[in-house]
Design a protein around this motif. Structure first.
Motif, mmCIF file in Angstrom:
data_model
loop_
_atom_site.group_PDB
_atom_site.id
_atom_site.type_symbol
_atom_site.label_atom_id
_atom_site.label_comp_id
_atom_site.label_asym_id
_atom_site.label_seq_id
_atom_site.Cartn_x
_atom_site.Cartn_y
_atom_site.Cartn_z
ATOM 1 N N GLN A 131 0.816 -1.220 0.000
ATOM 2 C CA GLN A 131 0.000 0.000 0.000
ATOM 3 C C GLN A 131 0.849 1.269 0.000
ATOM 4 O O GLN A 131 0.751 2.110 0.919
ATOM 5 N N PRO A 132 1.711 1.429 -1.003
ATOM 6 C CA PRO A 132 2.503 2.668 -1.079
ATOM 7 C C PRO A 132 1.586 3.865 -1.345
ATOM 8 O O PRO A 132 0.419 3.687 -1.742
ATOM 9 N N LEU A 133 2.158 5.042 -1.165
ATOM 10 C CA LEU A 133 1.367 6.255 -1.382
ATOM 11 C C LEU A 133 1.003 6.424 -2.856
ATOM 12 O O LEU A 133 -0.123 6.795 -3.200
ATOM 13 N N LEU A 134 1.966 6.106 -3.718
ATOM 14 C CA LEU A 134 1.812 6.459 -5.135
ATOM 15 C C LEU A 134 2.464 5.406 -6.032
ATOM 16 O O LEU A 134 3.560 4.925 -5.749
ATOM 17 N N GLY A 135 1.780 5.086 -7.128
ATOM 18 C CA GLY A 135 2.362 4.249 -8.174
ATOM 19 C C GLY A 135 2.459 5.069 -9.453
ATOM 20 O O GLY A 135 1.472 5.680 -9.869
ATOM 21 N N LEU A 136 3.641 5.093 -10.050
ATOM 22 C CA LEU A 136 3.837 5.813 -11.312
ATOM 23 C C LEU A 136 4.138 4.782 -12.397
ATOM 24 O O LEU A 136 5.101 4.025 -12.270
ATOM 25 N N HIS A 137 3.319 4.788 -13.449
ATOM 26 C CA HIS A 137 3.426 3.730 -14.445
ATOM 27 C C HIS A 137 3.325 4.281 -15.859
ATOM 28 O O HIS A 137 2.950 5.444 -16.055
ATOM 29 N N GLY A 138 3.606 3.429 -16.819
ATOM 30 C CA GLY A 138 3.509 3.806 -18.233
ATOM 31 C C GLY A 138 3.239 2.561 -19.036
ATOM 32 O O GLY A 138 2.331 1.806 -18.739
ATOM 33 N N HIS A 139 4.043 2.338 -20.093
ATOM 34 C CA HIS A 139 4.026 1.082 -20.844
ATOM 35 C C HIS A 139 2.857 0.993 -21.814
ATOM 36 O O HIS A 139 3.050 0.660 -22.975
ATOM 37 N N ILE A 140 1.658 1.256 -21.328
ATOM 38 C CA ILE A 140 0.471 1.201 -22.185
ATOM 39 C C ILE A 140 0.097 2.640 -22.541
ATOM 40 O O ILE A 140 -0.473 3.376 -21.738
ATOM 41 N N HIS A 141 0.413 3.019 -23.764
ATOM 42 C CA HIS A 141 0.241 4.427 -24.150
ATOM 43 C C HIS A 141 -1.220 4.857 -24.121
ATOM 44 O O HIS A 141 -1.523 6.011 -23.857
ATOM 45 N N GLU A 142 -2.122 3.917 -24.409
ATOM 46 C CA GLU A 142 -3.553 4.271 -24.431
ATOM 47 C C GLU A 142 -4.154 4.269 -23.034
ATOM 48 O O GLU A 142 -5.317 4.612 -22.863
ATOM 49 N N GLY A 143 -3.351 3.853 -22.032
ATOM 50 C CA GLY A 143 -3.910 3.624 -20.690
ATOM 51 C C GLY A 143 -3.914 4.839 -19.798
ATOM 52 O O GLY A 143 -3.897 4.715 -18.564
ATOM 53 N N ARG A 144 -3.939 6.040 -20.375
ATOM 54 C CA ARG A 144 -3.900 7.275 -19.579
ATOM 55 C C ARG A 144 -5.032 7.294 -18.553
ATOM 56 O O ARG A 144 -6.199 7.101 -18.894
ATOM 57 N N GLY A 145 -4.654 7.540 -17.301
ATOM 58 C CA GLY A 145 -5.671 7.643 -16.274
ATOM 59 C C GLY A 145 -5.104 7.479 -14.886
ATOM 60 O O GLY A 145 -3.878 7.420 -14.690
ATOM 61 N N THR A 146 -6.007 7.441 -13.939
ATOM 62 C CA THR A 146 -5.626 7.215 -12.544
ATOM 63 C C THR A 146 -6.514 6.112 -11.994
ATOM 64 O O THR A 146 -7.606 5.855 -12.513
ATOM 65 N N SER A 147 -6.024 5.487 -10.947
ATOM 66 C CA SER A 147 -6.777 4.360 -10.380
ATOM 67 C C SER A 147 -6.331 4.179 -8.938
ATOM 68 O O SER A 147 -5.196 4.511 -8.596
ATOM 69 N N ARG A 148 -7.201 3.685 -8.114
ATOM 70 C CA ARG A 148 -6.837 3.403 -6.724
ATOM 71 C C ARG A 148 -6.795 1.892 -6.519
ATOM 72 O O ARG A 148 -7.734 1.183 -6.893
ATOM 73 N N ILE A 149 -5.718 1.435 -5.915
ATOM 74 C CA ILE A 149 -5.661 0.047 -5.447
ATOM 75 C C ILE A 149 -5.538 0.153 -3.932
ATOM 76 O O ILE A 149 -4.479 0.489 -3.413
ATOM 77 N N GLY A 150 -6.632 -0.070 -3.257
ATOM 78 C CA GLY A 150 -6.657 0.211 -1.824
ATOM 79 C C GLY A 150 -6.421 1.706 -1.628
ATOM 80 O O GLY A 150 -7.127 2.532 -2.198
ATOM 81 N N LYS A 151 -5.397 2.038 -0.862
ATOM 82 C CA LYS A 151 -5.107 3.461 -0.619
ATOM 83 C C LYS A 151 -4.093 4.018 -1.607
ATOM 84 O O LYS A 151 -3.760 5.203 -1.564
ATOM 85 N N THR A 152 -3.576 3.175 -2.447
ATOM 86 C CA THR A 152 -2.518 3.619 -3.375
ATOM 87 C C THR A 152 -3.117 4.287 -4.611
ATOM 88 O O THR A 152 -3.980 3.706 -5.283
ATOM 89 N N LEU A 153 -2.632 5.499 -4.885
ATOM 90 C CA LEU A 153 -3.026 6.177 -6.120
ATOM 91 C C LEU A 153 -2.055 5.742 -7.213
ATOM 92 O O LEU A 153 -0.844 5.943 -7.095
ATOM 93 N N CYS A 154 -2.579 5.121 -8.258
ATOM 94 C CA CYS A 154 -1.743 4.695 -9.382
ATOM 95 C C CYS A 154 -2.030 5.604 -10.579
ATOM 96 O O CYS A 154 -3.193 5.910 -10.863
ATOM 97 N N ILE A 155 -0.969 6.013 -11.244
ATOM 98 C CA ILE A 155 -1.126 6.938 -12.371
ATOM 99 C C ILE A 155 -0.378 6.397 -13.583
ATOM 100 O O ILE A 155 0.759 5.966 -13.487
ATOM 101 N N ASN A 156 -1.058 6.438 -14.721
ATOM 102 C CA ASN A 156 -0.397 6.224 -16.015
ATOM 103 C C ASN A 156 -0.744 7.438 -16.864
ATOM 104 O O ASN A 156 -1.891 7.575 -17.295
ATOM 105 N N PRO A 157 0.195 8.336 -17.089
ATOM 106 C CA PRO A 157 -0.149 9.548 -17.849
ATOM 107 C C PRO A 157 -0.340 9.292 -19.331
ATOM 108 O O PRO A 157 -0.808 10.167 -20.056
ATOM 109 N N GLY A 158 -0.005 8.065 -19.809
ATOM 110 C CA GLY A 158 -0.134 7.768 -21.230
ATOM 111 C C GLY A 158 1.003 8.388 -22.024
ATOM 112 O O GLY A 158 1.917 8.999 -21.462
ATOM 113 N N SER A 159 0.931 8.210 -23.338
ATOM 114 C CA SER A 159 1.990 8.776 -24.189
ATOM 115 C C SER A 159 1.433 9.165 -25.544
ATOM 116 O O SER A 159 0.665 8.427 -26.154
ATOM 117 N N MET A 160 1.828 10.356 -25.989
ATOM 118 C CA MET A 160 1.541 10.804 -27.359
ATOM 119 C C MET A 160 2.833 11.324 -27.970
ATOM 120 O O MET A 160 2.884 12.392 -28.571
#
Lengths: 548, 313
Positions: free
Chosen positions: B258-287
């Motif tokens: 349950q970290p504070l923040l997850g920073l992710h990428g890899h899936i360019h179309e996957g832009r968004g935010t999501s919560r896993i329990g208390k962890t805020l996960c972010i994939n800003p996407g890519s253009m």
């Protein structure tokens, strides 16, 4: 010789099937749901339906080019919302996207529900012998409202199943629906008018309790309603005046494929044009074929008169109830050419797939826009939450379902003349399309580097970028439509403030549509101010970082 | 409070790299974090036809260049999409057709040349500032990239490390992903990924206040939805059918830690935010191909995320 070397890297995929792209665009301009529904309402127009179909398809083909070109220049970006935000600014992008892809979809729910009862529920219930229930759905306000509620449940289930499953449902529905349509066309082309008359009288009486002499009574009622829509002809002016009603059916090929491969060239641009364009072309040709088959066996005049008899009463212009107590559904008429209840059931069940393969679209676009707005912090984070167990975006769904229930109620019980708002469903989306089209027109000039490095940089017409030329033609068409809808100089559409003395001044419709734009503006500027207080400058997070 | 800017998957785009370095000042943040996949995916031959004449095929459009200015403009266009222009001639092109190993060498040479240019540019641009820049190459980046980044004075390679961001927050980072259909440079099985993550997590002082800068998104986070592919890497259902392709190992360690923040990428179309329990996960996407730098600004407070927003620069 290779002109490009690529390496193994994530996301480098081969081109998608044009056939698949065709299927999804084909379902978006749905001949059986949107098409037959609008054709039946157009009974009073003077322009020939066949030439109107062809002329509208020509204009809408430029829409296909505009969208395929924008997809090629800015793929994987999120569509209208991002195109407009990047080119015309965040406020315009947000307001036009949420009105056109979210708020107005609330009004589409009772329309989907209306088509659901006429195309699926009523004919199937009738054939199964549940006459009272069928008539309750067909002819009562409670039935209409219940049909909208069932529609909401079905499309919510589609959302919960996810796009992967729904894409498969769509594909299955395509093949099943096409088989159904083939049977309908064969029945109509091989049948005779005499057989149809006999089949209509016997089946309408047996299944729906109509009085004997349905055919003749319908002719009388339809004639009294002013049924006039010609099959062909009508003159160019009258044909053009038919278009603002017809586009309720076919303005949507861009709801299909929006895919563009990474490190891909002009081929993918052409594939998108082929997928969407073929959907438009094939639907138009199928429409002409079906209408010809209707004309041959049902009789064109009767078909138009039946539409007039039904809608003239439904819209409250007449107190004479239609002799045929169910919506004049050509597939049902075709099924009446068979005396077998099993055959009738199979035909209608297969034709129902046109509705099931299409209906999920009503919420799919909306949930995407709601999510995108939430990610941009223009809505609360909560609205983009997904239930971990079912994978359902519950809050986004509620933002669709709750207002839709209210609008469906207003529509079903015709409160504040809501049943006159049908074409508002098209107008508001057309405004969104106009925003995108203007973005396309100016793109080569406002984002020259982006445009020049795109796969469409070499497509010109007399030295002018193809995207601009296509945008001007389609944009001009949209302006024509908006002028006709809003100012309604010939008193034909009933959703604007007609400048014709005899025309309808539909203040409720204008207030309804206007309030959507006001609501969108309040959300945008409200959240912008709220975020600013929290230290987030929305203008800045959407602005381009300098390259120096 | 520490304010960070995160971007990812810029795939060789000079424009995006320059914007990334400018983002610190533009967004007024303290830390810049670049997720994986810095390197481009395509080499575009610029074929010398004699004199000042060159022929180039960019995005299936043929261009004949006849002046130095036109050549510069074309090279700029190629670079703007994150591709590498390669000056060659018809004879060499004919040889390259038959020699995939030589093509691979050219790829590596061009990729490393640009990464070196980027590091030099960063060192020069950030000199005299206190901006911190962290980078962990992704599964698409060759191993050789690490050495060049490691040699940079201003860009810190943080792959496999625990990095203190401020007195309250630490960051773990990895560009490794779960298996992909492309058999890329840094991918492994889920159980190996879990070992990799756990090795870093065990060194964290306070996992609940940590940032997990992991290139691949967690499985079924809605940040990992990619078009389903058939056996020929062709999108099924015209790309309409999406499926989750994130890491199950990552999801497991996020659920447990349950970290504070997850920073992710890899899936360019996957832009968004999501919560896993208390962890805020972010994939800003890519253009990256459009030269648009998608990113996220996150303000880290003590034991909480103060604020965040996705950006489109």
């Amino acid at each position: 010789m290779s002109n490009l070397f690529v390496r193994k890297a994530t996301g480098l995929v081969r081109s998608w099937s044009v056939m698949d792209a065709f299927v999804y665009a084909f379902f978006s301009i749905n001949l059986i749901t949107l098409g037959l529904y609008s054709f039946s309402q157009m009974y009073y127009f003077g322009g020939g339906l066949i030439p109107a179909l062809i002329v509208s398809a020509i204009f809408i083909f430029f829409e296909v080019i505009v969208y395929a070109a924008l997809i090629a220049v800015m793929p994987r970006s999120g569509g209208d919302y991002v195109w407009q935000s990047r080119i015309l600014g965040g406020a315009i992008g947000f307001i036009l996207a949420v009105t056109g892809w979210w708020f107005i979809l609330w009004l589409w729910v009772p329309l989907y529900g209306d088509m659901f009862r006429h195309i699926v529920l009523v004919p199937l219930l009738g054939i199964l012998g549940a006459q009272e229930t069928a008539l309750w759905f067909a002819g009562t306000q409670n039935g209409a409202f219940t049909s909208s509620l069932i529609t909401l449940v079905i499309v919510s289930v589609f959302i919960a199943l996810g796009m992967k499953t729904y894409a498969r449902i769509q594909k299955f529905s395509f093949y099943g629906g096409m088989l159904g349509l083939l049977i309908v066309i064969v029945l109509l082309l091989t049948g005779s008018n005499e057989a149809f008359k006999a089949g209509l009288d016997s089946n309408a009486t047996a299944l729906f309790g109509a009085q004997p002499g349905v055919y003749d009574a319908t002719v009388t009622l339809g004639t009294n309603a002013g049924a006039a829509l010609p099959f062909t002809g009508g003159g160019i002016g009258l044909i053009f005046l038919t278009l603002p009603y017809l586009v309720f059916f076919n303005l949507w090929p861009n709801w299909g494929a929006t895919l563009y491969g990474e490190v891909r060239g002009a081929t993918d641009f052409k594939r998108n044009i082929t997928g969407m364009g073929a959907a438009l072309g094939v639907t138009t040709l199928l429409g002409i074929l079906l209408l010809y088959a209707i004309s041959k066996t049902i009789g064109w005049e009767f078909y138009v008169q039946a539409g007039g008899a039904w809608w003239n009463y439904a819209w409250g212009f007449s107190t004479d109830a239609p002799a045929l107590p169910v919506w004049p559904y050509p597939a049902l008429f075709a099924a009446f050419l068979s005396t077998s209840r099993v055959v009738q059931f199979i035909v209608i069940a297969l034709m129902s797939l046109w509705w099931f393969g299409w209906s999920g679209t009503v919420f799919l676009s909306s949930t995407r826009v709601i999510f995108a707005a939430a990610f941009d912090r223009l809505l609360p984070e909560k609205v983009a939450e997904v239930d971990e167990r079912t994978g359902t975006p519950i809050n986004a769904l509620l933002l669709m379902v709750i207002p839709s229930v209210l609008v469906a109620y207003l529509f079903a019980y015709n409160i504040a003349s809501f049943q006159t708002f049908t074409l508002c469903s098209t107008l508001v989306i057309a405004v969104t399309f106009l925003g995108t089209t203007i973005s396309a027109i100016v793109l080569p000039y406002t984002k020259p580097d982006l445009y020049k490095a795109s796969p469409i940089a070499k497509y010109n017409v007399l030295g002018i970028p193809l995207i601009t030329v296509s945008g001007v033609i389609f944009g001009g068409f949209l302006v024509f439509l908006l002028y006709q809808w809003i100012l309604d100089p010939n008193a034909l559409y009933g959703i604007g403030y007609s400048i014709n003395e005899a025309g309808y001044k539909n203040g409720a419709s204008l207030i309804y549509m206007g309030s959507m734009y006001v609501l969108a503006a309040i959300i945008y500027f409200g959240f912008k101010a709220y975020r600013k207080r929290g230290g987030i400058d929305m203008d800045k997070v959407q602005a381009e970082i300098p390259v120096e | 409070m520490t304010k960070l800017f995160f971007a990812t998957d810029i795939h060789g785009s000079d424009i995006c790299w320059t914007k990334f370095l400018n983002a610190g000042k533009f967004y007024d943040v303290d830390v810049l974090i670049l997720g994986g996949d810095m390197t481009g995916k395509a080499v575009v031959p610029v074929i010398h036809q004699g004199g000042k004449n060159y022929s180039i095929t960019l995005l299936e459009q043929n261009f004949d260049v006849t002046t130095d200015e036109e050549l510069q403009d074309m090279v700029k266009r190629v670079r703007s999409r994150g591709y590498y222009p390669y000056m060659t001639n018809p004879d060499e092109m004919a040889e390259l057709e038959k020699d995939p190993e030589r093509v691979h060498q050219i790829f590596l040479q061009e990729v490393l040349k640009v990464v070196q240019q980027w590091m030099d540019f960063a060192d020069k641009k950030l000199d005299g500032t206190d901006m911190k820049v962290y980078c962990s190459p992704g599964n698409d980046d060759m191993d050789e990239v690490d050495e060049i980044v490691r040699a940079s004075r201003r860009v810190l390679l943080v792959e496999g490390q625990v990095t203190p961001l401020d007195p309250h927050h630490e960051m773990i980072a990895s560009g490794w992903s779960n298996r992909t259909p492309w058999d890329t440079h840094r991918e492994e099985d889920e159980d190996q990924l879990e070992v990799r993550y756990e090795a870093m997590i065990s060194k964290l002082k306070d996992p609940r206040n940590a940032v997990f800068n992991i290139h691949v998104p967690p499985y079924k986070s809605n940040l990992d939805e990619a078009p389903e592919l058939d056996e020929n890497l062709r999108p099924k259902m015209a790309g309409q059918a999406l499926k989750p392709v994130g890491s199950t190992a990552l999801r497991k360690v996020i659920e447990n830690s349950q970290p504070l923040l997850g920073l992710h990428g890899h899936i360019h179309e996957g832009r968004g935010t999501s919560r896993i329990g208390k962890t805020l996960c972010i994939n800003p996407g890519s253009m990256y191909e459009q030269g648009t730098l998608l990113g996220a600004i996150v303000a880290l407070g003590k034991n909480k995320i103060e604020n965040y927003v996705l950006t489109s620069g």
